[in-house]
Design a protein around this motif. Sequence first.
Motif, PDB file in Angstrom:
ATOM      1  N   TYR A  75      35.927  29.789   6.129  1.00  0.00           N
ATOM      2  CA  TYR A  75      35.523  30.092   7.502  1.00  0.00           C
ATOM      3  C   TYR A  75      36.349  29.258   8.477  1.00  0.00           C
ATOM      4  CZ  TYR A  75      31.258  32.043   5.408  1.00  0.00           C
ATOM      5  OH  TYR A  75      30.370  32.775   4.665  1.00  0.00           O
TER       6      TYR A  75
ATOM      7  N   CYS B 246      35.455  28.932  14.491  1.00  0.00           N
ATOM      8  CA  CYS B 246      34.753  29.879  15.372  1.00  0.00           C
ATOM      9  C   CYS B 246      34.380  31.178  14.660  1.00  0.00           C
ATOM     10  CB  CYS B 246      35.625  30.194  16.595  1.00  0.00           C
ATOM     11  SG  CYS B 246      36.071  28.747  17.577  1.00  0.00           S
ATOM     12  N   ASP B 247      34.450  31.182  13.312  1.00  0.00           N
ATOM     13  CA  ASP B 247      34.187  32.407  12.561  1.00  0.00           C
ATOM     14  C   ASP B 247      32.748  32.456  12.076  1.00  0.00           C
ATOM     15  OD1 ASP B 247      36.804  33.248  12.798  1.00  0.00           O
ATOM     16  OD2 ASP B 247      37.437  32.180  10.990  1.00  0.00           O
ATOM     17  N   ALA B 248      32.110  33.591  12.279  1.00  0.00           N
ATOM     18  CA  ALA B 248      30.771  33.809  11.739  1.00  0.00           C
ATOM     19  C   ALA B 248      30.828  34.430  10.356  1.00  0.00           C
ATOM     20  CB  ALA B 248      29.962  34.706  12.677  1.00  0.00           C
TER      21      ALA B 248
ATOM     22  N   LYS C  17      28.767  29.550   5.569  1.00  0.00           N
ATOM     23  CA  LYS C  17      28.964  28.983   6.899  1.00  0.00           C
ATOM     24  C   LYS C  17      28.101  27.743   7.110  1.00  0.00           C
ATOM     25  CE  LYS C  17      30.567  29.069  11.146  1.00  0.00           C
ATOM     26  NZ  LYS C  17      31.977  28.762  11.449  1.00  0.00           N
TER      27      LYS C  17
END
Length: 276
Positions: free
Chosen positions: A81, A84-86, A247
């Motif tokens: 991840y 800023c990645d979901a 995450k």
Amino acid sequence: EILNQLETVMRGSLKIDNYDVSAYIKTTYNDYFNMLIGMIVPELNNFPTQKECFWDYICNYFNLSLTNETNNYMGLFFAGYGHCDAFPKFTHIELYRVVGGKIKYRLVENYEESNNHAQIVPLAQPDVILTFCKGISNRFINYIPQKVESIINSKIDALPDTFTIDQKNALKTSLSSSKAEIASAINTTIQNDNVKPILDSVQLIPLPEMGFLAESLVNITSLKRTFAIDGNQQTVGGPTDVAVMSKGDGFVWIKRKHYFDKQMNPDYIMKIHESQ
């Protein structure tokens, strides 16, 4: 004539994108090239234009995708991840060799998911895992439509002489779409009956069970490579490391090999290092 044939072959070969080491090869091995020309075909020195053209082809040869490299590559797979990645992403590349400090590689796949769609991505030796997920091997998926087309054409050719050649060709033309229709029907059935149920489960199961699924898929590949005499024996196997990434929790080991027992005496470990 030989140079023209070589040029034709090289123009039709696949070139690695953003990779050019011809200048390095020319600078580094120019003296070696001249030495070999003098030993093997000194007459070429009388034709400087053709000699330089030949040398240019050799230098550019290293920029091509070569079979001895693509059949013996090392794979690298980066997954995780971004800040800023979901959703996760991955990059899969194949490394071939290093020439003049420049890595020769090919980008196999980039994947960046922006929804809740799941994927199973087998690496290195994917055939067994794909067969498990699809319920049929890729070899037979491609073989069946081709075999059906071959049988249809042979049956048409065997029709009695009351059918003219034009009529037989017309039959072949009208039935030529059968190959594509069969292939489409096979792929649709595979997706609906085999692939979709597995992927629907993957996006819902807990992370530990996802790790167990991944390990099981590797183990069935190891099982085949252990007992099937197919030229790939003993190429997959041994203890498997298993980890999951999320995450929230980041990178977490589920199962991992250790070179030394955690309870082993540190002094003994130090002596092992000293002896090595």
